[in-house]
Enzyme design. Structure first.
Site, short mmCIF file in Angstrom:
data_model
loop_
_atom_site.label_atom_id
_atom_site.label_comp_id
_atom_site.label_asym_id
_atom_site.label_seq_id
_atom_site.Cartn_x
_atom_site.Cartn_y
_atom_site.Cartn_z
N CYS A 141 0.38 -1.58 0.43
CA CYS A 141 0.28 0.17 0.26
C CYS A 141 0.77 0.99 -0.37
CB CYS A 141 -0.79 0.19 0.98
SG CYS A 141 -2.31 -1.25 1.05
N HIS A 153 -8.72 3.75 -2.67
CA HIS A 153 -7.20 2.61 -2.35
C HIS A 153 -6.99 1.73 -3.27
CE1 HIS A 153 -3.78 2.15 -0.44
NE2 HIS A 153 -4.41 0.86 0.56
N CYS A 172 -0.45 2.52 6.76
CA CYS A 172 0.12 1.27 6.86
C CYS A 172 -0.21 0.24 5.55
CB CYS A 172 -1.38 0.55 8.01
SG CYS A 172 -3.14 0.22 7.25
N GLY A 229 0.92 -3.99 4.15
CA GLY A 229 0.57 -5.34 4.18
C GLY A 229 1.58 -6.10 4.46
#
Length: 532
Positions: A231, A488, A518, A520
């Site tokens: 991300c 997203h 954050c 993954g």
């Protein structure tokens, strides 16, 4: 203001940079051989209160500098904050730091006036003398070497049914690149490297992204590579370009991000783990679906369903208001694409210029009626308080400040610092909580110095927890909404946040912003930007 103290002995050497850490100090020593002299610049400085800052003055060094420095201990000084420079030759002293000093401003004033005395006639530092200068109180006040001259994105559309459902990721990238060239008026020939963050494409997208750059008009001399830090991929692409500029590898580059979740999202995005990985508990946790681990995190950290739904409803409300006011228009580059009508199977050419995931009328009460998605009993996470599956692309043009000035590029912001951290895989969502303070420390600022925080809303649960734990004012967080409201696209978001942030800072007449997310498998990333 900031004032330097110099610690160590400088030896003559060709140009080189050495990072030194000692106690509470950190400094970069830059040495350059000029004839038979060595000139060095140091970046040790102190965080003084406003009252103290007004009383400390810059001046030349006196020969009793050695004795003054020996009175200090690193742990007794306030905090590292900002940078000032000194040019000199010969030796500097002060390795023996033993005596405690107080943080009383009078003591600090006397210390610096002793160490840096305007009446120095000793010539300790050679003919150049003291070259210290005021730089403001932090790195954000410095004229950063790395600037942004253009940042834009496509609209973000709903995966599988939105405006980009039939558009390949590489084609979205061509659109973003073409718009960047047109809007910035940059000559494609001066772009030396392009980095593209993306998560889902087979082979990392390396081949098609190189092709996309060529199709957009960049010459064969512009290198391209793809990056996958999940991300944070889009942000990592921009930071990597900034680091290449800082290292002198390139002068002009593009950090970008793209994702077509319509065509590439699904179980095939994660490969099967080997027996070796499955047998290691933390390694095996890396493949736990993010919705499942976010549900576990919400339970472990006591994040209520009510607080998550309230946060999500606010995200929608802010995005609706921003869209109606046209606040996204400047950052969005309209894109013509082919689109197949699912009802008639007719192919049309449409222009996509708005985020189509933004919905009116979403309230905490309406979200409270949605069934949990990852836990039947006591679950708190559902489609309404998690980020949308989406398609989109974004691109950021970065270069040396001197290059921007030479090319006549309008500077809209500057890159200051970034951080990347690891956390437990099952606590992936707390990444911003750990990454943001690290980035702020590298920039020499506190959370109170930040005007806007763009924190990716992967899940309301993790965003609520991070914001609360960091003690951030909610009105500074995602003022135009976030991924819950408009989506997203995994690799795109990190680059998208930069355009959203810089445009909003400029509109408000504010300066300092942070982007964060954050990541993954248990990571977090953050970066500090300043609008100009």
């Amino acid at each position: 203001m900031t004032v330097d103290l110099v610690v160590g002995v400088i030896s003559v050497a060709p140009a080189r940079t050495v990072n030194v850490r000692k106690g509470g100090f950190e400094m970069d020593i830059v040495e350059m051989l000029v004839g038979d002299e060595t000139k060095a610049g140091f970046s040790i400085s102190f965080w003084l209160s406003p009252a103290e800052s007004q009383r400390v003055t810059r001046s030349r060094c006196k020969d009793n500098l050695r004795d003054s420095l020996r009175k200090l201990r690193p742990q007794d000084l306030v905090l590292v904050r900002g940078v000032a420079l000194a040019s000199f030759r010969g030796r500097v002293f002060g390795q023996s730091l033993s005596r405690r000093i107080t943080k009383n401003e009078t003591t600090i004033e006397l210390l610096f006036r002793t160490a840096f005395d305007a009446d120095d006639k000793t010539g300790l530092f050679g003919k150049q003398g003291w070259k210290g200068h005021e730089t403001g109180n932090t790195l954000i006040d410095k004229a950063s070497k790395i600037v942004v001259t253009c940042a834009l994105r496509t609209a973000i559309t709903k995966g599988g049914k939105g405006g980009f459902k039939d558009t390949a990721a590489a084609d979205l990238l061509v659109g973003a690149f073409t718009a960047l060239i047109a809007r910035s008026r940059i000559s494609p020939d001066v772009v030396e490297d392009i980095k593209v963050g993306s998560v889902l494409p087979p082979g990392g997208g390396a081949t098609e992204f190189r092709a996309a750059a060529l199709a957009a008009g960049f010459p064969e001399t512009a290198a391209v590579n793809s990056i996958n830090r999940q991300c944070s991929s889009g942000l990592q692409a921009c930071v990597d370009i900034a680091n290449e500029i800082r290292a002198g590898m390139i002068e002009v580059g593009i950090g970008a991000g793209v994702e077509s979740m319509s065509s590439q999202y699904g179980p095939g995005a994660v490969t099967e783990f080997s027996e070796l990985l499955e047998s290691h508990r933390e390694a095996a946790n890396c493949k736990v679906p993010m919705g499942v681990l976010s549900e576990k995190m919400a339970k472990a950290r006591n994040v209520s369903r009510k607080s998550q739904d309230a946060f999500a409803a606010a995200s929608y409300a802010k995005a609706v208001a921003a869209q109606k006011a046209g606040l996204f228009d400047e950052e969005i580059a309209p894109l013509k694409v082919k689109w197949t009508d699912p009802k008639t199977d007719e192919e049309k050419e449409i222009t996509v210029s708005r985020d189509d995931g933004v919905r009116e009328g979403i309230t905490a009460e309406s979200l409270g009626k949605i069934r949990p998605a990852f836990a039947k009993e006591g679950g708190t996470i559902h489609a309404g308080n998690a980020s949308q599956i989406s398609d989109g692309a974004a691109a950021v043009l970065l270069m040396k400040r001197s290059t921007a000035e030479r090319l006549g590029q309008k500077i809209i912001g500057k890159y200051v610092a970034a951080s990347v951290v690891g956390v437990a895989p099952l606590l992936m969502g707390i990444g911003p909580w750990k990454a943001i303070p690290v980035a702020l420390a590298k920039a020499g600022i506190s959370k109170d110095d930040v005007d806007i925080f763009e924190i990716n809303e992967a899940f309301a649960s993790q965003c609520v927890w991070c914001v609360n734990e960091l003690g951030l004012p909610m009105d500074k967080v995602n003022p135009k909404g976030g991924a819950i409201a408009f989506g997203h696209p995994l690799g795109c978001t990190g680059a998208r946040q930069i355009s959203t942030l810089l445009m909003e800072l400029r509109r408000r007449g504010e300066r300092v912003g942070v982007t964060s997310m954050c990541v993954g498998t248990g990571m977090g990333m953050a970066a500090v930007w300043v609008a100009e």
